[in-house]
Write a protein that holds these residues in place. Structure first.
Motif, PDB file in Angstrom:
ATOM      1  N   TYR A 276       3.701  14.695 -11.420  1.00 37.73           N
ATOM      2  CA  TYR A 276       4.650  13.978 -10.711  1.00 37.73           C
ATOM      3  C   TYR A 276       5.674  13.116 -11.336  1.00 37.73           C
ATOM      4  O   TYR A 276       5.141  12.321 -12.215  1.00 37.73           O
ATOM      5  CB  TYR A 276       3.964  12.966  -9.646  1.00 37.73           C
ATOM      6  CG  TYR A 276       4.824  12.087  -8.785  1.00 37.73           C
ATOM      7  CD1 TYR A 276       5.450  12.245  -7.628  1.00 37.73           C
ATOM      8  CD2 TYR A 276       5.058  10.783  -9.441  1.00 37.73           C
ATOM      9  CE1 TYR A 276       6.316  11.589  -6.924  1.00 37.73           C
ATOM     10  CE2 TYR A 276       5.872   9.847  -8.863  1.00 37.73           C
ATOM     11  CZ  TYR A 276       6.583  10.244  -7.485  1.00 37.73           C
ATOM     12  OH  TYR A 276       7.673   9.366  -6.765  1.00 37.73           O
TER      13      TYR A 276
ATOM     14  N   GLU B 245       9.351  16.809  -6.511  1.00 39.94           N
ATOM     15  CA  GLU B 245       8.762  15.751  -7.374  1.00 39.94           C
ATOM     16  C   GLU B 245       7.487  16.328  -8.061  1.00 39.94           C
ATOM     17  O   GLU B 245       6.914  15.720  -8.705  1.00 39.94           O
ATOM     18  CB  GLU B 245       8.587  14.479  -6.738  1.00 39.94           C
ATOM     19  CG  GLU B 245       9.777  13.840  -6.314  1.00 39.94           C
ATOM     20  CD  GLU B 245       9.648  12.599  -5.706  1.00 39.94           C
ATOM     21  OE1 GLU B 245      10.530  11.564  -5.654  1.00 39.94           O
ATOM     22  OE2 GLU B 245       8.660  12.542  -4.705  1.00 39.94           O
ATOM     23  N   ILE B 246       7.132  17.631  -7.799  1.00 33.01           N
ATOM     24  CA  ILE B 246       5.728  18.269  -8.204  1.00 33.01           C
ATOM     25  C   ILE B 246       5.911  19.284  -8.945  1.00 33.01           C
ATOM     26  O   ILE B 246       6.815  20.091  -8.763  1.00 33.01           O
ATOM     27  CB  ILE B 246       5.038  18.274  -6.877  1.00 33.01           C
ATOM     28  CG1 ILE B 246       4.703  17.324  -6.091  1.00 33.01           C
ATOM     29  CG2 ILE B 246       3.657  19.126  -7.275  1.00 33.01           C
ATOM     30  CD1 ILE B 246       3.735  16.336  -6.540  1.00 33.01           C
TER      31      ILE B 246
ATOM     32  N   ALA C 201       2.550  18.236  -2.375  1.00 32.34           N
ATOM     33  CA  ALA C 201       3.709  17.047  -2.083  1.00 32.34           C
ATOM     34  C   ALA C 201       3.347  16.525  -0.547  1.00 32.34           C
ATOM     35  O   ALA C 201       3.426  15.240  -0.574  1.00 32.34           O
ATOM     36  CB  ALA C 201       4.975  17.621  -2.022  1.00 32.34           C
TER      37      ALA C 201
ATOM     38  N   ALA D 295       4.739  12.870  -1.761  1.00 36.23           N
ATOM     39  CA  ALA D 295       5.882  13.014  -2.254  1.00 36.23           C
ATOM     40  C   ALA D 295       6.743  14.280  -1.988  1.00 36.23           C
ATOM     41  O   ALA D 295       6.426  14.698  -0.758  1.00 36.23           O
ATOM     42  CB  ALA D 295       5.248  13.519  -3.957  1.00 36.23           C
ATOM     43  N   ARG D 296       7.900  14.149  -2.525  1.00 31.46           N
ATOM     44  CA  ARG D 296       8.547  15.396  -2.285  1.00 31.46           C
ATOM     45  C   ARG D 296       8.367  16.739  -3.040  1.00 31.46           C
ATOM     46  O   ARG D 296       7.959  16.457  -4.303  1.00 31.46           O
ATOM     47  CB  ARG D 296      10.210  14.944  -2.712  1.00 31.46           C
ATOM     48  CG  ARG D 296      10.710  13.667  -1.752  1.00 31.46           C
ATOM     49  CD  ARG D 296      12.061  13.385  -2.453  1.00 31.46           C
ATOM     50  NE  ARG D 296      12.672  12.169  -1.551  1.00 31.46           N
ATOM     51  CZ  ARG D 296      13.528  12.257  -0.536  1.00 31.46           C
ATOM     52  NH1 ARG D 296      13.787  13.462  -0.076  1.00 31.46           N
ATOM     53  NH2 ARG D 296      13.869  11.155  -0.017  1.00 31.46           N
TER      54      ARG D 296
ATOM     55  N   ARG E 114       9.143  11.008 -10.327  1.00 39.30           N
ATOM     56  CA  ARG E 114      10.024  10.617  -8.943  1.00 39.30           C
ATOM     57  C   ARG E 114      11.257  11.021  -9.300  1.00 39.30           C
ATOM     58  O   ARG E 114      11.969  11.207 -10.331  1.00 39.30           O
ATOM     59  CB  ARG E 114      10.004   8.825  -9.018  1.00 39.30           C
ATOM     60  CG  ARG E 114      10.731   8.428  -7.965  1.00 39.30           C
ATOM     61  CD  ARG E 114      11.158   6.843  -7.946  1.00 39.30           C
ATOM     62  NE  ARG E 114       9.946   6.178  -8.337  1.00 39.30           N
ATOM     63  CZ  ARG E 114       9.362   5.263  -7.346  1.00 39.30           C
ATOM     64  NH1 ARG E 114       9.533   5.686  -6.165  1.00 39.30           N
ATOM     65  NH2 ARG E 114       8.126   4.683  -7.615  1.00 39.30           N
ATOM     66  N   ARG E 115      11.895  11.365  -8.421  1.00 42.00           N
ATOM     67  CA  ARG E 115      13.431  12.182  -8.329  1.00 42.00           C
ATOM     68  C   ARG E 115      14.387  11.736  -9.265  1.00 42.00           C
ATOM     69  O   ARG E 115      15.196  12.011  -9.743  1.00 42.00           O
ATOM     70  CB  ARG E 115      13.631  12.965  -7.045  1.00 42.00           C
ATOM     71  CG  ARG E 115      14.000  11.876  -5.897  1.00 42.00           C
ATOM     72  CD  ARG E 115      14.393  12.667  -4.922  1.00 42.00           C
ATOM     73  NE  ARG E 115      14.795  11.471  -3.762  1.00 42.00           N
ATOM     74  CZ  ARG E 115      15.807  11.621  -3.189  1.00 42.00           C
ATOM     75  NH1 ARG E 115      16.789  12.782  -3.111  1.00 42.00           N
ATOM     76  NH2 ARG E 115      16.105  10.555  -2.154  1.00 42.00           N
TER      77      ARG E 115
ATOM     78  N   ASP F  69       6.501   5.854 -10.936  1.00 40.58           N
ATOM     79  CA  ASP F  69       7.395   6.837 -11.343  1.00 40.58           C
ATOM     80  C   ASP F  69       7.011   8.265 -11.936  1.00 40.58           C
ATOM     81  O   ASP F  69       7.336   9.113 -11.758  1.00 40.58           O
ATOM     82  CB  ASP F  69       8.240   6.137 -12.212  1.00 40.58           C
ATOM     83  CG  ASP F  69       9.202   5.070 -11.767  1.00 40.58           C
ATOM     84  OD1 ASP F  69       9.358   5.279 -10.331  1.00 40.58           O
ATOM     85  OD2 ASP F  69       9.368   4.241 -12.502  1.00 40.58           O
TER      86      ASP F  69
ATOM     87  N   THR G 293      -1.955   7.664  -1.543  1.00 41.19           N
ATOM     88  CA  THR G 293      -0.898   8.395  -1.819  1.00 41.19           C
ATOM     89  C   THR G 293       0.177   7.812  -2.989  1.00 41.19           C
ATOM     90  O   THR G 293      -0.230   6.579  -3.469  1.00 41.19           O
ATOM     91  CB  THR G 293       0.031   8.746  -0.689  1.00 41.19           C
ATOM     92  OG1 THR G 293       0.744   7.405  -0.280  1.00 41.19           O
ATOM     93  CG2 THR G 293      -0.923   9.077   0.631  1.00 41.19           C
ATOM     94  N   ILE G 294       0.994   8.666  -3.583  1.00 42.05           N
ATOM     95  CA  ILE G 294       1.535   7.974  -4.585  1.00 42.05           C
ATOM     96  C   ILE G 294       2.457   7.020  -4.251  1.00 42.05           C
ATOM     97  O   ILE G 294       2.785   5.893  -4.971  1.00 42.05           O
ATOM     98  CB  ILE G 294       2.394   9.359  -5.120  1.00 42.05           C
ATOM     99  CG1 ILE G 294       3.062   8.928  -6.642  1.00 42.05           C
ATOM    100  CG2 ILE G 294       3.711   9.555  -4.158  1.00 42.05           C
ATOM    101  CD1 ILE G 294       1.910   8.946  -7.788  1.00 42.05           C
ATOM    102  N   ASN G 295       2.823   6.911  -2.719  1.00 43.12           N
ATOM    103  CA  ASN G 295       3.611   5.848  -2.599  1.00 43.12           C
ATOM    104  C   ASN G 295       2.858   4.545  -2.317  1.00 43.12           C
ATOM    105  O   ASN G 295       3.504   3.339  -2.614  1.00 43.12           O
ATOM    106  CB  ASN G 295       4.337   5.935  -1.203  1.00 43.12           C
ATOM    107  CG  ASN G 295       5.302   6.974  -0.947  1.00 43.12           C
ATOM    108  OD1 ASN G 295       5.880   7.215  -2.011  1.00 43.12           O
ATOM    109  ND2 ASN G 295       5.261   7.971  -0.075  1.00 43.12           N
TER     110      ASN G 295
END
Length: 439
Positions: free
Chosen positions: A279, A126-127, A117, A122-123, A281-282, A259, A252-254
C-alpha cells in the motif's frame, strides 16, 4: 474497525453465491463454501467462547493428528474451501497456459485489487499485488527515495529480520546511518510510546522508521497510529510492517493513518503461500522509486513498484475465496477468538514467576501470537531446546525466536482451528517444562 453488520453473511454458502460474480475462480467450476453459521444474538466476545461454533470452523480445515500445532505464525493453513479453489486454479493455469496469463489474469487481478482495497480501506490505485509481505516491504524500503547522506533510519529489535537487513542495506545504498532501538520489557503501551518518543527526540537526523504493527518475535502489537503521528511530527516517514496484523487484528489502513505498508495474505487471511500486497497512499507515490526502472506500467501506476516476473498466479486467483472465508467470520470475531485462545494459556501460567510472558495484558497490545521465556533461559540454544522438549515430550509444536534485546524466547501461535483442549494441554505442558528447565 468492525465490519458493518450488513456485510456479514449468515453462512459461507450464502456469501459464496454473492461473491461468485467477482471471484477469480468464477471461470472454473467452483466448490461451494461449506455452511458455517455465526451464532445469533451474540457479541464477538460471546462468540469467541462458543466452542460448538468453533468446532464447526475447525471442521473447515484438514489437519494432522500427529501433533498440536501452536506454530501458526509462519503462515496460515488454508481452510478447505481455499485449498480446493487453489487446486482448481493450479489445474486451470496448467490447462490454459499463457492464454490465462496474457488474456484473463489481468482483469481478474484487477478485481482482486479492488476487493482488497475495499476491505483494507484504501483506493484500488493504492494497492499493488505482491508475492509476500516480505517482497512488499523490501520494495518499499529499497525504493524509498527521500534519504540523503547524513540522514538516519531507525528500526527496533523486534522488527522482522529481512526488513532489518533491508534497512541496514540502506547504509551503503543511500549513505545513511542506522539507529537500532530496543523495545521495553514489559512492553506496556505507554512504555512503547515513551521509547519511540525518546528515540525520535534523541536522533533528529532520522528520516525513515520501520514499524511492525504486530511483530513476529513476541507478538507485541504496537500503537501504530500514535507512533506514526509522532514520527510525522518529527518529519519522519514510517514504513509499516502489517504482514502479521491484517486478519489477526481488526483494523483498516485509515485507522492507522499510514502512508506506506506491506501486507501478507498467506498468514492471517488464509490465502495460499505467495500472496501479499503493498500500500502506498496515492499522494506519496513519488516517494517510492519504480522497481528497476520498470517500463511495463506508467510511473504514476503503483504497479510499477512491483516487478516479480512470471508468477504462479494460482495462489493469487484463490485470494477471493480466502476473503470470502475471512468475511464470513468477520475481523472482529476473528480477533476476539484469537485473543481468547491466547488469554487461556497465559492465564494458566499466570502464577508462575519463572515463566515470563513477553506481551502485556492490555488487549490492544496483542492478538494470537505471544512468546514466553523461562527465567534465566535467554540463549538461542536454550529456547530451541525448550521448543524441542515441548514437541518430543508433549507433541506440541512451537518455535524458538531470536531478536529481543533481553534474549531469545519461544513463540506460541494458536489459530482459528485451535481448540481449548489444545491450549489447555499447552498450559499444563508449559508448567512441567518450566520445572524441567528451571535454572
Amino acid at each position: 474497525m468492525a465490519i458493518p453488520r450488513r456485510h456479514l453473511f449468515a453462512t459461507m454458502g450464502a456469501l459464496a453465491s454473492v461473491a461468485g460474480a467477482t471471484s477469480a475462480c468464477a471461470a472454473t467450476p467452483r466448490t461451494e463454501l461449506a455452511s458455517m453459521t455465526l451464532p445469533q444474538g451474540k457479541d464477538p466476545a460471546q462468540t469467541a467462547a462458543d466452542e460448538s461454533f468453533w468446532k464447526s470452523v475447525a471442521q473447515q480445515y484438514t489437519l494432522t493428528d500427529d501433533f498440536v500445532n501452536l506454530e501458526n505464525g509462519y503462515y496460515g493453513i488454508m481452510p478447505d474451501p481455499v485449498r480446493r479453489a487453489f487446486h482448481n486454479n493450479v489445474d486451470r493455469l496448467n490447462e490454459q497456459n499463457s492464454h490465462l496469463l496474457r488474456k484473463t489474469y489481468k482483469p481478474e487481478s484487477e478485481q482482486i485489487r479492488e476487493r482488497i482495497a475495499s476491505l483494507v480501506g484504501a483506493r484500488t490505485e493504492e494497492i499493488a499485488l505482491t508475492q509476500s509481505g516480505t517482497e512488499a516491504l523490501q520494495n518499499l524500503i529499497s525504493g524509498y527515495n527521500q534519504l540523503h547522506p547524513g540522514d538516519s533510519v531507525m528500526y527496533a529489535d523486534l522488527d522482522y529480520p529481512d526488513m532489518v537487513d533491508a534497512m541496514d542495506w540502506l547504509r551503503d545504498r543511500r549513505g545513511v546511518e542506522v539507529v537500532p532501538i530496543a523495545l521495553p520489557e514489559p512492553a506496556t503501551q505507554q512504555a512503547v510510546l515513551d521509547t519511540y518518543a525518546a528515540a525520535l527526540r534523541n536522533h533528529p537526523t532520522v528520516k525513515l522508521l520501520l514499524l511492525s504493527h504486530v511483530n513476529n518475535r513476541t507478538g507485541l502489537a504496537t500503537p501504530a497510529r500514535e507512533i506514526i503521528a509522532m514520527a510525522r511530527a518529527h518529519g519522519v516517514d514510517v514504513i509499516l510492517d502489517a504482514a502479521h496484523s491484517w486478519g489477526q487484528l481488526d483494523f483498516t489502513i485509515n485507522d492507522l493513518d499510514a502512508d506506506f505498508a506491506g501486507f501478507s495474505l498467506h498468514k492471517w487471511i488464509g490465502a495460499p503461500l505467495g500472496t501479499g500486497f503493498l500500500y502506498i497512499r496515492r499522494t506519496r507515490l513519488d516517494a517510492i522509486d519504480r522497481t528497476f526502472a520498470d517500463e511495463s506500467h506508467p510511473e504514476t501506476d503503483i504497479r510499477s513498484r512491483v516487478v516479480s516476473g512470471t508468477r504462479d498466479v494460482a495462489g493469487m486467483l484463490s485470494v477471493p475465496t480466502a476473503l470470502d472465508f475471512h468475511q464470513a467470520l468477520g475481523s472482529t470475531v476473528k480477533q476476539a477468538r484469537l485473543r481468547y485462545l491466547r488469554d487461556r494459556w497465559v492465564s494458566a501460567v499466570a502464577d508462575r514467576t519463572d515463566i515470563q510472558i513477553l506481551t502485556p495484558q492490555e488487549p490492544s497490545m496483542y492478538g494470537a501470537i505471544t512468546s514466553f521465556r523461562i527465567a534465566g533461559r535467554t540463549s538461542k540454544e536454550d529456547n530451541e531446546a525448550i521448543a524441542k522438549y515441548l514437541f518430543d515430550k508433549h507433541r506440541i509444536f512451537t518455535v524458538a525466536r531470536e531478536g529481543p534485546a533481553r534474549g531469545s524466547c519461544v513463540r506460541v501461535t494458536p489459530a482459528l482451528f485451535t481448540t481449548l483442549d489444545h491450549v489447555d494441554r499447552f498450559g499444563s505442558a508449559l508448567r512441567e517444562t518450566a520445572d524441567r528447565f528451571r535454572t
